[in-house]
Design an enzyme around this catalytic site. Structure first.
Site, PDB file in Angstrom:
ATOM      1  N   TYR A 189       0.849  -1.206   0.000  1.00  0.00           N
ATOM      2  CA  TYR A 189       0.000   0.000   0.000  1.00  0.00           C
ATOM      3  C   TYR A 189       0.883   1.253   0.000  1.00  0.00           C
ATOM      4  CZ  TYR A 189      -3.095   3.680   1.683  1.00  0.00           C
ATOM      5  OH  TYR A 189      -3.775   4.863   1.812  1.00  0.00           O
TER       6      TYR A 189
HETATM    7  N1  LIG Z   1      -9.694   7.178   5.073  1.00  0.00           N
HETATM    8  C1  LIG Z   1      -8.551   7.730   5.468  1.00  0.00           C
HETATM    9  O1  LIG Z   1      -8.370   8.077   6.652  1.00  0.00           O
HETATM   10  C2  LIG Z   1      -7.441   7.913   4.479  1.00  0.00           C
HETATM   11  C3  LIG Z   1      -6.154   8.198   4.934  1.00  0.00           C
HETATM   12  C4  LIG Z   1      -5.131   8.361   4.024  1.00  0.00           C
HETATM   13  C5  LIG Z   1      -5.377   8.258   2.677  1.00  0.00           C
HETATM   14  N2  LIG Z   1      -6.638   7.992   2.240  1.00  0.00           N
HETATM   15  C6  LIG Z   1      -6.864   7.864   0.796  1.00  0.00           C
HETATM   16  O2  LIG Z   1      -8.029   8.585   0.442  1.00  0.00           O
HETATM   17  C7  LIG Z   1      -8.789   7.863  -0.530  1.00  0.00           C
HETATM   18  C8  LIG Z   1     -10.206   7.630  -0.017  1.00  0.00           C
HETATM   19  O3  LIG Z   1     -10.132   6.995   1.249  1.00  0.00           O
HETATM   20  P1  LIG Z   1     -11.330   6.066   1.775  1.00  0.00           P
HETATM   21  O4  LIG Z   1     -10.920   5.590   3.121  1.00  0.00           O
HETATM   22  O5  LIG Z   1     -12.624   6.778   1.592  1.00  0.00           O
HETATM   23  O6  LIG Z   1     -11.209   4.873   0.713  1.00  0.00           O
HETATM   24  P2  LIG Z   1     -11.769   3.382   0.859  1.00  0.00           P
HETATM   25  O7  LIG Z   1     -13.092   3.441   1.528  1.00  0.00           O
HETATM   26  O8  LIG Z   1     -10.736   2.502   1.461  1.00  0.00           O
HETATM   27  O9  LIG Z   1     -11.886   2.978  -0.673  1.00  0.00           O
HETATM   28  C9  LIG Z   1     -12.620   3.769  -1.595  1.00  0.00           C
HETATM   29  C10 LIG Z   1     -13.254   2.908  -2.626  1.00  0.00           C
HETATM   30  O10 LIG Z   1     -12.254   2.243  -3.409  1.00  0.00           O
HETATM   31  C11 LIG Z   1     -12.980   1.297  -4.158  1.00  0.00           C
HETATM   32  N3  LIG Z   1     -12.149   0.162  -4.576  1.00  0.00           N
HETATM   33  C12 LIG Z   1     -11.364  -0.642  -3.830  1.00  0.00           C
HETATM   34  N4  LIG Z   1     -10.865  -1.647  -4.594  1.00  0.00           N
HETATM   35  C13 LIG Z   1     -11.344  -1.455  -5.846  1.00  0.00           C
HETATM   36  C14 LIG Z   1     -11.199  -2.138  -7.075  1.00  0.00           C
HETATM   37  N5  LIG Z   1     -10.490  -3.269  -7.196  1.00  0.00           N
HETATM   38  N6  LIG Z   1     -11.844  -1.652  -8.157  1.00  0.00           N
HETATM   39  C15 LIG Z   1     -12.601  -0.538  -8.075  1.00  0.00           C
HETATM   40  N7  LIG Z   1     -12.776   0.155  -6.938  1.00  0.00           N
HETATM   41  C16 LIG Z   1     -12.164  -0.296  -5.840  1.00  0.00           C
HETATM   42  C17 LIG Z   1     -14.125   0.784  -3.274  1.00  0.00           C
HETATM   43  O11 LIG Z   1     -15.320   0.904  -4.040  1.00  0.00           O
HETATM   44  P3  LIG Z   1     -16.574  -0.090  -3.809  1.00  0.00           P
HETATM   45  O12 LIG Z   1     -16.987   0.127  -2.379  1.00  0.00           O
HETATM   46  O13 LIG Z   1     -17.575   0.361  -4.798  1.00  0.00           O
HETATM   47  O14 LIG Z   1     -16.070  -1.486  -4.041  1.00  0.00           O
HETATM   48  C18 LIG Z   1     -14.090   1.750  -2.083  1.00  0.00           C
HETATM   49  O15 LIG Z   1     -15.362   2.190  -1.678  1.00  0.00           O
HETATM   50  C19 LIG Z   1      -8.022   6.581  -0.802  1.00  0.00           C
HETATM   51  O16 LIG Z   1      -7.238   6.731  -1.962  1.00  0.00           O
HETATM   52  C20 LIG Z   1      -7.144   6.422   0.422  1.00  0.00           C
HETATM   53  O17 LIG Z   1      -5.945   5.711   0.160  1.00  0.00           O
HETATM   54  C21 LIG Z   1      -7.684   7.807   3.103  1.00  0.00           C
END
Ligand SMILES: NC(=O)c1ccc[n+]([C@@H]2O[C@H](COP(=O)([O-])OP(=O)(O)OC[C@H]3O[C@@H](n4cnc5c(N)ncnc54)[C@H](OP(=O)(O)O)[C@@H]3O)[C@@H](O)[C@H]2O)c1
Length: 237
Positions: free
Chosen positions: A149
């Site tokens: 990751y």
């Molecule tokens: N949350 C945090 O605190 C945090 C911290 C640091 C960085 N980030 C970054 O910010 C962004 C959003 O974070 P988040 O936590 O909201 O993300 P998340 O919920 O972990 O993932 C977002 C979406 O990615 C989609 N996804 C995963 N695998 C996939 C695949 N094989 N094909 C197509 N779609 C796929 C899923 O869609 P489906 O549900 O439709 O399958 C999921 O809902 C990410 O890039 C993450 O790395 C987040």
């Protein structure tokens, strides 16, 4: 002028908040999802009730064929798409010692290959616009417990700079690197609160902190190749 945005993984969490913020600013929405189709359809209903167009595009971004079909499908319905947010991501624990080739390939496919090839197709299809890559403040350090990751997000940061250099002046490319924002399967809210006490700003962030960073980049036509760490200073440690 009509504008549309494609948000990958836009059905829930940070992606959903981005969708709602962009709708408020008058964007039509191309809403990508994989498993969360039901939530995406519900969100599309809310977008339409707010007076904007919304199309749901479901595909698995670990499949290169699906990645190559996504932008042409979006262009067919939203020729006025000018913003791509590469938000979809897989967050999984795994050390280098435990890493299997298939896990490495799957994580890199979603977190790096898909943004690379969606950006390339976006530039070719729409000729101008803006790409925002959702990275991670952990990429500023060596977060070895989540080896693949973190590697994928480090590479995505470098891709942001290189693609910004390659695609200007027509296309800008920027990144937002969130810190401790939302809980995951592994880190509950109480873990984020505990960990964030040691940050320079001493608290965990909110989804709105990430959204406002994306909107700032979208609003500034002279900014490209930048990363905004929306992380309370986590990248400084
Ligand atoms: N949350 C945090 O605190 C945090 C911290 C640091 C960085 N980030 C970054 O910010 C962004 C959003 O974070 P988040 O936590 O909201 O993300 P998340 O919920 O972990 O993932 C977002 C979406 O990615 C989609 N996804 C995963 N695998 C996939 C695949 N094989 N094909 C197509 N779609 C796929 C899923 O869609 P489906 O549900 O439709 O399958 C999921 O809902 C990410 O890039 C993450 O790395 C987040």
């Amino acid at each position: 002028m009509k504008k549309a945005a494609l948000i990958t993984g836009g059905a829930a969490r940070i992606g959903k908040a981005l969708v709602l913020a962009l709708v408020e600013r008058g964007y039509d929405i191309a809403l990508h999802c994989r498993n969360s189709e039901r939530q995406a359809v519900r969100l599309a209903g809310a977008v339409k009730r707010a007076g904007r167009e919304c199309g749901v595009f479901c595909c698995d971004l670990s499949d290169p064929a699906a990645v190559s079909e996504l932008i042409p499908a979006v262009a067919g319905r939203f020729p006025h798409c000018r913003l791509l947010v590469n938000n979809a991501s897989v967050f999984e624990r795994g050390t280098l010692r435990d890493l299997s080739p298939s896990d490495w390939r799957r994580i890199m496919a979603v977190n790096l290959d898909a943004p690379v090839f969606l950006t390339r197709s976006f530039a070719a299809a729409f000729r101008s616009g803006h790409v925002v890559n959702l990275c991670d403040a952990k990429a500023a350090a060596n977060f070895t417990s989540h080896f693949a990751y973190t590697m994928s997000k480090k590479a995505l940061l470098d891709f942001t700079a290189m693609s910004a250099a390659a695609l200007g002046p027509a296309v800008r490319v920027n990144a937002v690197a969130p810190g401790l924002i939302l809980p995951s399967m592994e880190f509950k809210t109480r873990d984020l609160v505990r960990l964030s006490a040691g940050l320079p700003l001493g608290r965990k962030g909110a989804v709105s902190d990430v959204v406002s960073a994306v909107l700032f980049l979208e609003d500034n036509p002279y900014v490209t190749g930048q990363v905004i760490f929306a992380d309370g200073g986590m990248h400084l440690l």
